[in-house]
Design an enzyme around this catalytic site. Structure first.
Site, PDB file in Angstrom:
ATOM      1  N   ASP A   8     -35.639  -8.619 -19.257  1.00 49.03           N
ATOM      2  CA  ASP A   8     -36.826  -7.975 -19.810  1.00 49.03           C
ATOM      3  C   ASP A   8     -36.435  -6.940 -20.867  1.00 49.03           C
ATOM      4  OD1 ASP A   8     -39.520  -7.547 -20.045  1.00 49.03           O
ATOM      5  OD2 ASP A   8     -39.695  -6.212 -18.332  1.00 49.03           O
ATOM      6  N   HIS A  56     -36.055 -11.287 -29.184  1.00 44.87           N
ATOM      7  CA  HIS A  56     -35.867 -12.542 -28.441  1.00 44.87           C
ATOM      8  C   HIS A  56     -34.623 -13.287 -28.930  1.00 44.87           C
ATOM      9  CE1 HIS A  56     -39.529 -11.806 -26.406  1.00 44.87           C
ATOM     10  NE2 HIS A  56     -40.316 -12.026 -27.426  1.00 44.87           N
ATOM     11  N   LEU A 114     -19.875 -22.417 -12.865  1.00 47.16           N
ATOM     12  CA  LEU A 114     -21.128 -21.679 -12.648  1.00 47.16           C
ATOM     13  C   LEU A 114     -22.326 -22.632 -12.603  1.00 47.16           C
ATOM     14  CD1 LEU A 114     -22.357 -18.666 -12.701  1.00 47.16           C
ATOM     15  CD2 LEU A 114     -22.943 -19.215 -15.068  1.00 47.16           C
TER      16      LEU A 114
HETATM   17  C1  IPE Z   1     -41.382 -11.364 -16.877  1.00 45.21           C
HETATM   18  O1  IPE Z   1     -41.393 -10.456 -17.920  1.00 45.21           O
HETATM   19  C2  IPE Z   1     -41.186 -12.743 -17.401  1.00 45.21           C
HETATM   20  C3  IPE Z   1     -39.891 -13.009 -18.021  1.00 45.21           C
HETATM   21  C4  IPE Z   1     -38.884 -12.199 -18.086  1.00 45.21           C
HETATM   22  C5  IPE Z   1     -39.757 -14.329 -18.582  1.00 45.21           C
HETATM   23  P1  IPE Z   1     -42.746  -9.946 -18.591  1.00 45.21           P
HETATM   24  O2  IPE Z   1     -42.337  -8.943 -19.584  1.00 45.21           O
HETATM   25  O3  IPE Z   1     -43.538 -11.098 -19.071  1.00 45.21           O
HETATM   26  O4  IPE Z   1     -43.497  -9.290 -17.344  1.00 45.21           O
HETATM   27  P2  IPE Z   1     -44.663  -8.241 -17.303  1.00 45.21           P
HETATM   28  O5  IPE Z   1     -45.793  -8.803 -18.111  1.00 45.21           O
HETATM   29  O6  IPE Z   1     -44.133  -6.972 -17.907  1.00 45.21           O
HETATM   30  O7  IPE Z   1     -44.975  -8.092 -15.853  1.00 45.21           O
HETATM   31  C1  IPE Z   2     -38.411 -10.469 -22.067  1.00 41.17           C
HETATM   32  O1  IPE Z   2     -38.690  -9.482 -23.010  1.00 41.17           O
HETATM   33  C2  IPE Z   2     -38.506 -11.865 -22.616  1.00 41.17           C
HETATM   34  C3  IPE Z   2     -39.695 -12.612 -22.181  1.00 41.17           C
HETATM   35  C4  IPE Z   2     -40.602 -12.221 -21.342  1.00 41.17           C
HETATM   36  C5  IPE Z   2     -39.863 -13.930 -22.763  1.00 41.17           C
HETATM   37  P1  IPE Z   2     -40.181  -9.029 -23.338  1.00 41.17           P
HETATM   38  O2  IPE Z   2     -40.697  -9.878 -24.444  1.00 41.17           O
HETATM   39  O3  IPE Z   2     -41.006  -9.009 -22.109  1.00 41.17           O
HETATM   40  O4  IPE Z   2     -39.951  -7.570 -23.885  1.00 41.17           O
HETATM   41  P2  IPE Z   2     -40.828  -6.278 -23.564  1.00 41.17           P
HETATM   42  O5  IPE Z   2     -40.916  -6.173 -22.079  1.00 41.17           O
HETATM   43  O6  IPE Z   2     -42.167  -6.502 -24.197  1.00 41.17           O
HETATM   44  O7  IPE Z   2     -40.066  -5.163 -24.177  1.00 41.17           O
HETATM   45 MG    MG Z   3     -41.462  -7.605 -20.717  1.00 40.64          MG
END
Ligand code: IPE
Ligand code: IPE
Ligand code: MG
Length: 239
Positions: free
Chosen positions: A12, A29, A123
């Site tokens: 995240d 990303h 792995l």
């Molecule tokens: C959870 O992260 C999903 C992934 C890492 C793929 P999100 O960033 O989407 O989760 P929320 O919305 O903060 O709960």
């Molecule tokens: C995690 O990073 C990747 C996915 C959920 C695909 P985020 O896109 O959720 O990044 P934040 O949480 O908005 O910073």
């Molecule tokens: Mg996120």
């Protein structure tokens, strides 16, 4: 040190990381995807056998279309490239989630990657795409019900082990350690069944900055934990 056999990671913070650098979310990303290979290598070197990444949730479709497309394109090209990486690193790759909603070419590539890497015994990397734990359990229930109605499964045969065998993660041991990067402390619909007895580790470090040293810190914290599984340890019983 006590090394976890299976580590599940909610990667995240890609968007916030990019924003802090004055860059668009999709740059986060891209850099997040680049970070995966190094963490896989570091995990294997530490003695971790299973690594499961949350790459795209069933709820992530709610993001703006351009972001969803960018993430899907990144995942597609990552998995295409992964055939070479899997061969080089003797890595088995599996994908979990409802793949029926993905582009058919993408689905074919995933199948080819899973088949070509099935015999590698380094792995075991699992990537969750269009994955939601509730969705996974509902799909499992539907399949079980169909098997019951077809007379292939008796209601009395259903137990925890049988249920787990209908989940996408069938054959993969439950995670010992869950890591979530970037400060949030929630599961966001990730592996609800499988994480029943896992240790949780949260770090403020955003995913693109989470490298070998951060992984080591998480494993060290795990190693110092006292896992009991509801029981007591031998030395605790006799006091
Ligand atoms: C959870 O992260 C999903 C992934 C890492 C793929 P999100 O960033 O989407 O989760 P929320 O919305 O903060 O709960
Ligand atoms: C995690 O990073 C990747 C996915 C959920 C695909 P985020 O896109 O959720 O990044 P934040 O949480 O908005 O910073
Ligand atoms: Mg996120």
């Amino acid at each position: 040190m006590n090394i976890p056999n299976h580590v599940a990671i909610i990667l995240d913070g890609n968007g916030r990381w990019a924003k802090s650098k004055g860059m668009p979310r999709n740059y986060g990303h891209t850099m997040g995807a680049k970070n995966v290979e190094g963490v896989c290598r570091a995990a294997y070197d530490l003695g971790i056998r299973y690594l499961t990444f949350y790459a795209f949730s069933t709820e992530n479709w709610n993001r703006p279309r351009a972001e969803v497309e960018a993430i899907m394109n990144l995942l597609e090209s990552y998995l295409k490239n992964c055939q070479k990486i899997a061969k080089k690193n003797n890595m088995r790759v599996r994908v979990i989630g409802d793949l029926s909603h993905l582009d058919s070419k993408f689905q074919e590539n995933i199948k080819a990657l899973e088949e070509s890497s099935a015999a590698y015994d380094g792995l075991c990397l699992t990537i969750a795409i269009n994955y939601g734990s509730r969705d996974e359990m509902v799909r499992a229930m539907k399949k079980m019900t169909k098997d019951c109605m077809a007379g292939e499964l008796g209601v009395e045969e259903i137990n925890e082990e049988k249920f787990a065998s209908y989940l996408d993660t069938a054959g993969i041991p439950d995670p010992d350690l869950l890591i979530r990067t970037s400060g949030e402390q929630r599961l966001s619909n990730y592996l609800l069944w499988q994480l029943a007895y896992s240790e949780f580790y949260f770090t403020d470090t955003p995913w693109p900055d989470f490298h070998e040293e951060e992984l080591k810190k998480a494993v060290e914290a795990y190693s110092a934990r006292d896992r009991r599984y509801g029981g007591l340890k031998e030395e605790e019983i006799h006091v």
